[in-house]
Design a protein around this motif. Structure first.
Motif, PDB file in Angstrom:
ATOM      1  N   SER B  71      33.819  33.687  33.193  1.00  0.00           N
ATOM      2  CA  SER B  71      33.928  33.207  34.574  1.00  0.00           C
ATOM      3  C   SER B  71      32.640  33.468  35.346  1.00  0.00           C
ATOM      4  O   SER B  71      32.221  32.641  36.163  1.00  0.00           O
ATOM      5  N   LEU B  75      30.329  30.791  37.308  1.00  0.00           N
ATOM      6  CA  LEU B  75      29.995  30.938  38.732  1.00  0.00           C
ATOM      7  C   LEU B  75      28.478  30.922  38.932  1.00  0.00           C
ATOM      8  O   LEU B  75      27.971  30.236  39.824  1.00  0.00           O
ATOM      9  N   CYS B  76      27.765  31.683  38.091  1.00  0.00           N
ATOM     10  CA  CYS B  76      26.300  31.754  38.255  1.00  0.00           C
ATOM     11  C   CYS B  76      25.656  30.400  37.957  1.00  0.00           C
ATOM     12  O   CYS B  76      24.723  29.992  38.658  1.00  0.00           O
ATOM     13  N   ILE B  79      26.361  28.238  41.005  1.00  0.00           N
ATOM     14  CA  ILE B  79      25.541  28.610  42.174  1.00  0.00           C
ATOM     15  C   ILE B  79      24.104  28.110  41.986  1.00  0.00           C
ATOM     16  O   ILE B  79      23.522  27.502  42.891  1.00  0.00           O
ATOM     17  N   CYS B 111      23.317  37.046  41.351  1.00  0.00           N
ATOM     18  CA  CYS B 111      24.775  36.996  41.495  1.00  0.00           C
ATOM     19  C   CYS B 111      25.465  37.616  40.281  1.00  0.00           C
ATOM     20  O   CYS B 111      26.397  38.413  40.425  1.00  0.00           O
ATOM     21  N   ALA B 141      36.221  35.245  39.918  1.00  0.00           N
ATOM     22  CA  ALA B 141      35.012  34.450  39.697  1.00  0.00           C
ATOM     23  C   ALA B 141      35.360  32.995  39.387  1.00  0.00           C
ATOM     24  O   ALA B 141      34.678  32.071  39.841  1.00  0.00           O
ATOM     25  N   ARG B 142      36.442  32.788  38.633  1.00  0.00           N
ATOM     26  CA  ARG B 142      36.833  31.396  38.327  1.00  0.00           C
ATOM     27  C   ARG B 142      37.263  30.685  39.600  1.00  0.00           C
ATOM     28  O   ARG B 142      36.914  29.529  39.843  1.00  0.00           O
ATOM     29  N   LEU B 144      36.306  31.409  42.652  1.00  0.00           N
ATOM     30  CA  LEU B 144      35.113  31.161  43.479  1.00  0.00           C
ATOM     31  C   LEU B 144      34.337  29.951  42.948  1.00  0.00           C
ATOM     32  O   LEU B 144      33.804  29.156  43.724  1.00  0.00           O
ATOM     33  N   THR B 145      34.295  29.828  41.628  1.00  0.00           N
ATOM     34  CA  THR B 145      33.598  28.679  41.027  1.00  0.00           C
ATOM     35  C   THR B 145      34.268  27.372  41.449  1.00  0.00           C
ATOM     36  O   THR B 145      33.600  26.408  41.832  1.00  0.00           O
ATOM     37  N   TYR B 148      33.547  26.737  45.112  1.00  0.00           N
ATOM     38  CA  TYR B 148      32.157  26.339  45.348  1.00  0.00           C
ATOM     39  C   TYR B 148      31.895  24.900  44.891  1.00  0.00           C
ATOM     40  O   TYR B 148      31.195  24.142  45.548  1.00  0.00           O
ATOM     41  N   THR B 149      32.464  24.574  43.729  1.00  0.00           N
ATOM     42  CA  THR B 149      32.205  23.228  43.171  1.00  0.00           C
ATOM     43  C   THR B 149      33.223  22.197  43.662  1.00  0.00           C
ATOM     44  O   THR B 149      33.082  21.014  43.373  1.00  0.00           O
ATOM     45  N   PRO B 247      32.968  23.233  36.420  1.00  0.00           N
ATOM     46  CA  PRO B 247      33.812  24.299  36.968  1.00  0.00           C
ATOM     47  C   PRO B 247      34.574  25.067  35.898  1.00  0.00           C
ATOM     48  O   PRO B 247      34.919  26.221  36.087  1.00  0.00           O
TER      49      PRO B 247
END
Lengths: 209, 324
Positions: B71, B75-76, B79, B111, B141-142, B144-145, B148-149, B247
């Protein structure tokens, strides 16, 4: 000595920061982006109106496709399928005519009178997504675009045209029992052939009676 | 006497022997396996797992585990891709902050390192079992990914960024260079530095290490931070190779990395294992994946075979440990 270390660290940080970020006016960036999008929309519209018909003219009849795939899948895929990569998923531009047997919220089922037996297929009438139309056309080369995002915008644009211009009048008119003539894209997996559950993403739909 | 000697050698080189046997079997069954292009293909594919597995090895050596690496990788990658393609817009002041390739990569790496360090901090500060803490981070983290996406891939990242995952340098794929540098650095850390000795000591006997004055919390935070940073490097490579941040990238990568560590001979109870063993484990998994694809084995069966190989590796390791 300690102060020197801090100065070097601060200088390194400044150097990296200077080469990491840049600043612009947000309004300028937005304006430039919308200009790019307009270009891609115009490109997609031109493709839909002037290039896609060339591929539609060469569409294989769905009955022929099913018969040929059953008889000689390798030959049929080599002759009629299009794909961008080396994967097993390949796309065909197909045409045909069938009688409406079921109308659901997101699809219409057609009965096709096949050469070696009748079969049913589904016409997508709500959820049009993916790259099947773009890839089935066989007219576009990814390398001709700046990046994959731009290339994918063509698919998104084509799907939008289908959703906005092709599907609404059809959904409004179609009734069970109607005979429908269609042209569209079909995805087939070369390794796991499934001919009893074909799904067509339409580019042209016509109720003939 | 000779038998004992052979047995000693067999135990010492069992992973290498396993790799040789797997290669032999696949090359007999597929003529596409033993080709130069396929060799580079396998090396390129395992590069991501090597990076993550090196970090996982450091953690496992301290008797920990990190389930969040997949995850964190996603995420990284997201980002970095997001900053590279869209930057940051601040509406009220009509300001756009654009990121160069260097800037976006540095933020992505930061990150990953930060999240890893946070994992380590939670584990040591609140005495949370690593399994639970990193399982929670896996979900965070998943999530947040996906936030974000917005659930969509971020693509169109440019040729320079694509070079990281698809380029060649001196006839070798760039990802292979990156993973080789990571391996060399990790070998130096584990064998030649005080941190390396502390890592083995903590995994071997945590209480004794504490009594001997090692700052256990600090070492663990550093180790988890390194693993997070390496997951971020993996994320950069995956995103670059696909020219898009997905994602759902990195799903189940943690399992592949744990498998590489275990096959490489590390003990999940800590204190035992080597970086090179893990690299060998990652190569075995990569070759196995590649071979099963070349042999047209169904993806469902591939998972079964991989699981059985991991199980076999652990059983052999346990029986060898007993006989020693």
């Amino acid at each position: 000595m300690k102060i020197l270390k801090y100065i070097i660290a601060a200088a390194a940080l400044l150097f990296i920061s200077y080469h990491s970020v840049y600043f612009e006016k947000l309004s300028d960036v937005r304006r430039a982006e919308s200009g790019d999008n307009t270009d891609m929309e115009a490109y997609t519209r031109d493709f839909w109106e002037n290039k896609l018909p060339l591929s539609m003219d060469k569409a294989i009849d769905i009955k022929d496709l099913v018969t040929r795939v059953k008889a000689d899948p390798e030959e049929t895929f080599a002759a009629y399928a299009h794909a961008l990569g080396i994967g097993d998923l390949q796309y065909f531009m197909v045409k045909g005519e069938g009688q409406t047997t079921m109308i659901a919220d997101n699809q219409v089922e057609l009965l096709i009178l096949g050469r070696d037996g009748n079969f049913k297929l589904r016409i997508e009438t709500e959820l049009v997504y993916g790259n099947s139309v773009r890839d089935a056309s066989g007219l576009l080369n990814m390398n001709a675009f700046k990046n994959t995002s731009e290339f994918n915008e063509v698919s998104a644009g084509l799907n939008k045209i289908i959703r906005k211009e092709i599907l609404p009048p059809f959904r409004k008119e179609v009734k069970e029992g109607d005979v429908v003539r269609f042209i569209g894209a079909v995805e087939l997996n070369r390794r796991f052939l499934k001919l009893d559950d074909l799904e067509v993403t339409p580019v042209q739909l016509e109720i003939v009676k | 006497m000779n038998l004992k000697l052979y047995k000693t050698y067999f135990i010492k080189f069992q992973s290498l022997i396993a790799l040789f046997v797997i290669c032999l079997l696949i090359s007999l069954l597929s003529d596409k396996f033993l080709t130069v292009s396929n060799g580079w293909n396998v090396m390129r594919q395992i590069s991501v797992n090597v990076c993550i597995s090196v970090g996982m090895t450091l953690i496992v050596l301290t008797a920990g585990i990190d389930l969040s690496v997949g995850s964190v990788l996603a995420l990284c990658g997201a980002i970095t891709a997001g900053l590279l393609s869209d930057g940051i817009g601040i509406m009220p002041v009509d300001l756009y902050i654009g990121f160069t390739l260097l800037g976006a990569i540095l933020v992505g790496l930061f990150c990953g390192t930060f999240i890893g360090g946070f994992n380590g901090w939670v584990i040591t500060r609140f005495n949370v079992p690593p399994f639970v803490a990193t399982l929670a981070m896996l979900t965070i983290a998943r999530g947040l990914t996906l936030l974000y996406t917005e659930g969509h891939p971020i693509s169109g990242l440019g040729e320079n960024f694509a070079y990281i995952g698809t380029g060649w340098l001196l006839g070798v794929p760039v990802p292979v260079w990156i993973s080789a540098l990571v391996v060399v650095a990790a070998v130096i850390i584990t064998n030649k530095t005080r941190l390396g000795r502390y890592i083995y000591a903590i995994g071997g006997n945590e209480s004794a290490s504490r009594l001997s004055g090692i700052n256990i919390g600090r070492v663990k935070i550093i180790v988890y931070a390194i693993a997070g940073g390496l997951a971020a490097i993996g994320g950069l490579m995956v995103t670059s190779r696909l020219d898009s941040a997905q994602p759902n990238a990195g799903v189940s990568y943690e399992l592949d990395s744990i498998a590489a560590v275990v096959i490489g001979g590390a003990s999940l109870s800590g204190g035992k294992g080597t970086i090179l063993g893990t690299v060998l484990g990652a190569i075995i998994i990569g070759v196995l994946n590649n071979g099963l694809v070349l042999l047209n084995v169904s993806p469902f069966w591939q998972q079964v075979v991989k699981g059985m190989v991991i199980l076999l590796a652990v059983i052999i390791d346990k029986s060898n440990a007993k006989s020693r």
